[in-house]
Scaffold this motif. Structure first.
Motif, PDB file in Angstrom:
ATOM      1  N   HIS A  92       0.824  -1.205   0.000  1.00 10.43           N
ATOM      2  CA  HIS A  92       0.000   0.000   0.000  1.00 10.43           C
ATOM      3  C   HIS A  92       0.864   1.264   0.000  1.00 10.43           C
ATOM      4  O   HIS A  92       1.966   1.273   0.556  1.00 10.43           O
ATOM      5  CB  HIS A  92      -0.958  -0.027   1.188  1.00 10.43           C
ATOM      6  CG  HIS A  92      -2.005  -1.089   1.071  1.00 10.43           C
ATOM      7  ND1 HIS A  92      -2.753  -1.537   2.129  1.00 10.43           N
ATOM      8  CD2 HIS A  92      -2.425  -1.807  -0.011  1.00 10.43           C
ATOM      9  CE1 HIS A  92      -3.591  -2.474   1.727  1.00 10.43           C
ATOM     10  NE2 HIS A  92      -3.412  -2.654   0.429  1.00 10.43           N
ATOM     11  N   PRO A  93       0.374   2.346  -0.615  1.00 17.68           N
ATOM     12  CA  PRO A  93       1.239   3.511  -0.877  1.00 17.68           C
ATOM     13  C   PRO A  93       1.752   4.220   0.375  1.00 17.68           C
ATOM     14  O   PRO A  93       2.815   4.845   0.319  1.00 17.68           O
ATOM     15  CB  PRO A  93       0.351   4.435  -1.716  1.00 17.68           C
ATOM     16  CG  PRO A  93      -1.043   3.974  -1.489  1.00 17.68           C
ATOM     17  CD  PRO A  93      -0.959   2.513  -1.231  1.00 17.68           C
ATOM     18  N   ASP A  94       1.026   4.128   1.493  1.00 19.10           N
ATOM     19  CA  ASP A  94       1.535   4.759   2.710  1.00 19.10           C
ATOM     20  C   ASP A  94       2.710   3.992   3.305  1.00 19.10           C
ATOM     21  O   ASP A  94       3.387   4.492   4.213  1.00 19.10           O
ATOM     22  CB  ASP A  94       0.422   4.927   3.752  1.00 19.10           C
ATOM     23  CG  ASP A  94      -0.381   3.675   3.999  1.00 19.10           C
ATOM     24  OD1 ASP A  94      -0.519   2.854   3.092  1.00 19.10           O
ATOM     25  OD2 ASP A  94      -0.908   3.517   5.128  1.00 19.10           O
ATOM     26  N   HIS A  95       2.990   2.821   2.777  1.00 20.38           N
ATOM     27  CA  HIS A  95       4.116   2.015   3.239  1.00 20.38           C
ATOM     28  C   HIS A  95       5.255   1.975   2.222  1.00 20.38           C
ATOM     29  O   HIS A  95       6.425   1.957   2.591  1.00 20.38           O
ATOM     30  CB  HIS A  95       3.643   0.600   3.581  1.00 20.38           C
ATOM     31  CG  HIS A  95       2.626   0.595   4.686  1.00 20.38           C
ATOM     32  ND1 HIS A  95       2.953   0.343   5.997  1.00 20.38           N
ATOM     33  CD2 HIS A  95       1.291   0.856   4.668  1.00 20.38           C
ATOM     34  CE1 HIS A  95       1.865   0.448   6.750  1.00 20.38           C
ATOM     35  NE2 HIS A  95       0.848   0.755   5.958  1.00 20.38           N
ATOM     36  N   VAL A  96       4.914   1.994   0.937  1.00 20.46           N
ATOM     37  CA  VAL A  96       5.936   1.848  -0.114  1.00 20.46           C
ATOM     38  C   VAL A  96       6.353   3.174  -0.729  1.00 20.46           C
ATOM     39  O   VAL A  96       7.333   3.249  -1.456  1.00 20.46           O
ATOM     40  CB  VAL A  96       5.439   0.886  -1.221  1.00 20.46           C
ATOM     41  CG1 VAL A  96       4.322   1.515  -2.033  1.00 20.46           C
ATOM     42  CG2 VAL A  96       6.569   0.449  -2.134  1.00 20.46           C
ATOM     43  N   GLY A  97       5.636   4.257  -0.414  1.00 23.52           N
ATOM     44  CA  GLY A  97       5.793   5.499  -1.170  1.00 23.52           C
ATOM     45  C   GLY A  97       7.198   6.055  -1.269  1.00 23.52           C
ATOM     46  O   GLY A  97       7.604   6.588  -2.307  1.00 23.52           O
ATOM     47  N   MET A  98       7.978   5.972  -0.182  1.00 28.05           N
ATOM     48  CA  MET A  98       9.327   6.539  -0.178  1.00 28.05           C
ATOM     49  C   MET A  98      10.415   5.481  -0.373  1.00 28.05           C
ATOM     50  O   MET A  98      11.607   5.796  -0.320  1.00 28.05           O
ATOM     51  CB  MET A  98       9.569   7.289   1.121  1.00 28.05           C
ATOM     52  CG  MET A  98       8.769   8.582   1.239  1.00 28.05           C
ATOM     53  SD  MET A  98       9.348   9.863   0.095  1.00 28.05           S
ATOM     54  CE  MET A  98      10.892  10.341   0.876  1.00 28.05           C
ATOM     55  N   ALA A  99      10.014   4.238  -0.612  1.00 28.79           N
ATOM     56  CA  ALA A  99      11.007   3.160  -0.728  1.00 28.79           C
ATOM     57  C   ALA A  99      11.964   3.408  -1.888  1.00 28.79           C
ATOM     58  O   ALA A  99      13.189   3.290  -1.746  1.00 28.79           O
ATOM     59  CB  ALA A  99      10.305   1.815  -0.882  1.00 28.79           C
ATOM     60  N   GLY A 100      11.434   3.747  -3.055  1.00 27.26           N
ATOM     61  CA  GLY A 100      12.281   3.983  -4.209  1.00 27.26           C
ATOM     62  C   GLY A 100      13.222   5.161  -4.001  1.00 27.26           C
ATOM     63  O   GLY A 100      14.376   5.154  -4.454  1.00 27.26           O
ATOM     64  N   TRP A 101      12.748   6.176  -3.309  1.00 29.70           N
ATOM     65  CA  TRP A 101      13.573   7.356  -3.003  1.00 29.70           C
ATOM     66  C   TRP A 101      14.776   6.963  -2.154  1.00 29.70           C
ATOM     67  O   TRP A 101      15.908   7.362  -2.422  1.00 29.70           O
ATOM     68  CB  TRP A 101      12.692   8.374  -2.284  1.00 29.70           C
ATOM     69  CG  TRP A 101      13.289   9.715  -1.997  1.00 29.70           C
ATOM     70  CD1 TRP A 101      13.334  10.793  -2.836  1.00 29.70           C
ATOM     71  CD2 TRP A 101      13.906  10.134  -0.770  1.00 29.70           C
ATOM     72  NE1 TRP A 101      13.932  11.858  -2.219  1.00 29.70           N
ATOM     73  CE2 TRP A 101      14.297  11.484  -0.941  1.00 29.70           C
ATOM     74  CE3 TRP A 101      14.158   9.515   0.450  1.00 29.70           C
ATOM     75  CZ2 TRP A 101      14.927  12.219   0.066  1.00 29.70           C
ATOM     76  CZ3 TRP A 101      14.776  10.246   1.461  1.00 29.70           C
ATOM     77  CH2 TRP A 101      15.166  11.574   1.263  1.00 29.70           C
ATOM     78  N   LEU A 102      14.534   6.138  -1.127  1.00 28.50           N
ATOM     79  CA  LEU A 102      15.621   5.679  -0.263  1.00 28.50           C
ATOM     80  C   LEU A 102      16.550   4.713  -0.998  1.00 28.50           C
ATOM     81  O   LEU A 102      17.772   4.734  -0.803  1.00 28.50           O
ATOM     82  CB  LEU A 102      15.039   5.011   0.976  1.00 28.50           C
ATOM     83  CG  LEU A 102      14.354   5.947   1.980  1.00 28.50           C
ATOM     84  CD1 LEU A 102      13.528   5.154   2.977  1.00 28.50           C
ATOM     85  CD2 LEU A 102      15.373   6.812   2.710  1.00 28.50           C
ATOM     86  N   MET A 103      15.983   3.868  -1.854  1.00 27.27           N
ATOM     87  CA  MET A 103      16.816   2.939  -2.615  1.00 27.27           C
ATOM     88  C   MET A 103      17.772   3.686  -3.537  1.00 27.27           C
ATOM     89  O   MET A 103      18.961   3.358  -3.623  1.00 27.27           O
ATOM     90  CB  MET A 103      15.933   1.985  -3.420  1.00 27.27           C
ATOM     91  CG  MET A 103      15.141   0.996  -2.572  1.00 27.27           C
ATOM     92  SD  MET A 103      13.950   0.038  -3.552  1.00 27.27           S
ATOM     93  CE  MET A 103      15.068  -1.070  -4.433  1.00 27.27           C
ATOM     94  N   GLU A 104      17.270   4.693  -4.217  1.00 30.74           N
ATOM     95  CA  GLU A 104      18.119   5.443  -5.140  1.00 30.74           C
ATOM     96  C   GLU A 104      19.149   6.283  -4.393  1.00 30.74           C
ATOM     97  O   GLU A 104      20.294   6.417  -4.820  1.00 30.74           O
ATOM     98  CB  GLU A 104      17.250   6.326  -6.034  1.00 30.74           C
ATOM     99  CG  GLU A 104      16.432   5.535  -7.041  1.00 30.74           C
ATOM    100  CD  GLU A 104      15.651   6.413  -7.993  1.00 30.74           C
ATOM    101  OE1 GLU A 104      15.701   7.660  -7.829  1.00 30.74           O
ATOM    102  OE2 GLU A 104      14.994   5.858  -8.893  1.00 30.74           O
ATOM    103  N   ARG A 105      18.761   6.805  -3.244  1.00 29.33           N
ATOM    104  CA  ARG A 105      19.682   7.666  -2.495  1.00 29.33           C
ATOM    105  C   ARG A 105      20.851   6.882  -1.902  1.00 29.33           C
ATOM    106  O   ARG A 105      21.991   7.350  -1.906  1.00 29.33           O
ATOM    107  CB  ARG A 105      18.918   8.385  -1.394  1.00 29.33           C
ATOM    108  CG  ARG A 105      19.787   9.291  -0.532  1.00 29.33           C
ATOM    109  CD  ARG A 105      18.965  10.349   0.111  1.00 29.33           C
ATOM    110  NE  ARG A 105      19.765  11.250   0.909  1.00 29.33           N
ATOM    111  CZ  ARG A 105      19.365  12.455   1.251  1.00 29.33           C
ATOM    112  NH1 ARG A 105      18.196  12.911   0.832  1.00 29.33           N
ATOM    113  NH2 ARG A 105      20.114  13.230   2.006  1.00 29.33           N
ATOM    114  N   PHE A 106      20.568   5.683  -1.386  1.00 24.31           N
ATOM    115  CA  PHE A 106      21.580   4.940  -0.646  1.00 24.31           C
ATOM    116  C   PHE A 106      22.010   3.635  -1.332  1.00 24.31           C
ATOM    117  O   PHE A 106      22.883   2.945  -0.813  1.00 24.31           O
ATOM    118  CB  PHE A 106      21.063   4.609   0.759  1.00 24.31           C
ATOM    119  CG  PHE A 106      20.859   5.812   1.628  1.00 24.31           C
ATOM    120  CD1 PHE A 106      21.931   6.482   2.188  1.00 24.31           C
ATOM    121  CD2 PHE A 106      19.579   6.277   1.882  1.00 24.31           C
ATOM    122  CE1 PHE A 106      21.750   7.591   2.999  1.00 24.31           C
ATOM    123  CE2 PHE A 106      19.380   7.393   2.686  1.00 24.31           C
ATOM    124  CZ  PHE A 106      20.467   8.052   3.247  1.00 24.31           C
ATOM    125  N   GLY A 107      21.381   3.286  -2.434  1.00 26.72           N
ATOM    126  CA  GLY A 107      21.619   1.956  -2.981  1.00 26.72           C
ATOM    127  C   GLY A 107      21.107   0.876  -2.054  1.00 26.72           C
ATOM    128  O   GLY A 107      21.657  -0.239  -2.000  1.00 26.72           O
TER     129      GLY A 107
END
Length: 349
Positions: A92-107
Motif C-alpha cells: 500500500h502507498p503509505d508504506h511503499v511510497g518513499m522506498a524507491g527514493w531511499l533505494m536510489e539515495r543509498f543503494g
C-alpha cells in the motif's frame, strides 16, 4: 470496521513521537511517525540499528512534506548513518511510497514478499487518467450511490504514482518460515493475508517484539476489500485464516509495533477481537439480507458510523468482501438488477 476502546490492551508509550521525530521503543529500535493526507492521518515506520547503517521497515507516502521530514530524520535521529535495507510489509502507498527514493539515495536493498513487490511495482507503473471500464462495472454491480458514481466517473482516479517514488527493479524475497537478521535480533517471518496479499510480519526470537504492519493494529481493524482487479475475491477468508495462525503465536508479553496507532501489549486478546469482529459483522449481514439488498445498502449492519463521500469507497470494497465471503460459502445468493447491480439475499433454510 472499528472496535471500541478496550482496557485489556495496554499501551506502554502513551504519546506517539511528533511527525518526523523518533522514540526508542526497544534497544536499537526507533518508532517514527509520518503524516498522511487522509482521515487516517499518520503511518508508523520503524528503524532498526545495524551498527553501520539502518534497516527501515516501511517508508510513508511520497509528499513534499514527507521528503522534508525524511531529510531531517536522516541527519537527526538516524545520526547520519545510511539506510542500507528497506523491509516492506505490504504494497500500500503509505508504506511503499518513499522506498524507491531511499533505494536510489543509498543503494539500499529492498526486502519483501514476492506479491508485495509485484503489486508495488505494477501499481506504481500503472497510471490511469480516467476510470477503467472494469472499475465502472464494479461500481455499478455494487449499487454505488448514483451521485458518487457520476462524480467518480468524471474524475481522474487515484494513482499510486501520485504518492509513490518510482520503484527500481530488484528486490530480495522473503516467505513464510524464513528468518532475517536486523537490529541485533533474529526475526521470524510470518505471512498474513486479507488486508494485503502476502503481508509480511516480523517476530523477534531474542525479545518480545512483533513488527506487524497493518496486519495487526490495536484500535482499528484494517480495511479488507475487494477491488475491480479481482471482483470475485474472498479476502475475508484469507484474513480469518491468517488471524487464526497468528492467534496461536500470540503471547501476552509481545509488544506489537503496528503500521498505525500505538504499540501495545495484549496480543492474544487483540487477535480474538479481530476474529470476532468479522464474525459479528457476518452475522449482522446475514440478518440484514433477509430482504434483497445491493452492497451499498449493506453499510448499516457493517459500520458503526455514517459513511460520507470521503470513506465511501473503502466502505464499498469492504462490504463487497463480506458479501463475497458469504456467497462463496453458499450462504447467500445474488441476482442482477436491471441496472446491473447485484441484489444479495440470504439463502432459504
Amino acid at each position: 470496521m472499528t472496535d471500541g476502546p478496550n482496557q485489556t490492551l495496554r499501551y506502554p508509550f502513551p504519546d506517539p513521537p511528533e511527525n518526523g521525530a523518533a522514540l526508542e521503543v526497544a534497544p536499537g529500535v526507533l518508532w517514527i511517525r509520518l503524516p498522511l493526507p487522509m482521515a487516517l492521518d499518520h503511518v508508523n515506520i520503524y528503524a532498526l540499528d545495524d551498527g553501520d547503517g539502518w534497516t527501515v521497515v516501511d517508508t510513508g507516502m511520497k509528499t513534499s512534506h514527507s521528503v522534508a521530514l525524511w531529510e531531517g530524520l536522516l541527519t537527526g535521529p538516524l545520526a547520519g548513518k545510511p539506510v542500507t535495507r528497506i523491509i516492506l510489509t505490504h504494497h500500500h502507498p503509505d508504506h511503499v511510497g518513499m522506498a524507491g527514493w531511499l533505494m536510489e539515495r543509498f543503494g539500499a536493498e529492498l526486502i519483501t514478499t514476492r506479491t508485495a513487490w509485484l503489486f508495488s511495482r505494477m501499481l506504481i507503473l500503472d497510471t490511469e487518467e480516467e476510470p477503467t471500464p472494469q472499475a465502472l462495472a464494479f461500481w455499478r454491480a455494487a449499487g454505488m450511490d448514483p451521485e458518487i458514481y457520476e462524480s467518480r466517473k468524471a474524475e481522474r482516479p487515484f494513482n499510486f504514482s501520485d504518492v509513490c517514488h518510482p520503484l527500481p527493479v530488484g528486490y530480495t524475497r522473503v516467505k513464510e518460515g524464513d528468518t532475517l537478521r536486523a537490529g541485533g535480533r533474529t526475526w521470524d517471518i510470518h505471512i498474513g493475508n486479507g488486508h494485503a496479499p502476502e503481508h509480511l510480519t516480523l517476530w523477534s526470537r531474542d525479545d518480545n517484539l512483533v513488527i506487524a504492519g497493518d496486519q495487526i493494529i490495536s484500535s482499528i481493524s484494517p480495511n479488507i476489500g475487494v477491488h475491480p482487479t479481482e471482483p470475485e475475491a474472498d479476502p475475508v477468508a484469507d484474513w480469518l485464516e491468517a488471524c487464526g495462525r497468528f492467534r496461536s503465536l500470540a503471547r501476552e508479553h509481545h509488544l506489537v509495533l503496528s503500521g498505525h496507532k500505538r504499540p501495545f501489549l495484549g496480543l492474544p486478546m487483540r487477535m480474538r477481537q479481530l476474529i470476532e469482529n468479522h464474525h459479528g459483522a457476518l452475522d449482522r449481514l446475514r440478518a440484514h439480507l433477509a430482504e434483497p439488498r445491493t452492497a451499498a445498502e449493506c453499510f448499516p449492519p457493517l459500520f458503526k458510523r455514517p459513511i460520507d463521500a470521503g470513506i465511501y469507497g473503502l466502505a464499498l470494497v469492504e462490504t463487497v468482501a463480506h458479501l463475497n465471503h458469504l456467497h462463496h460459502a453458499g450462504e447467500i445468493t445474488r441476482r442482477r438488477r436491471d441496472d446491473g447491480a447485484w441484489l444479495w439475499q440470504s439463502s432459504p433454510e
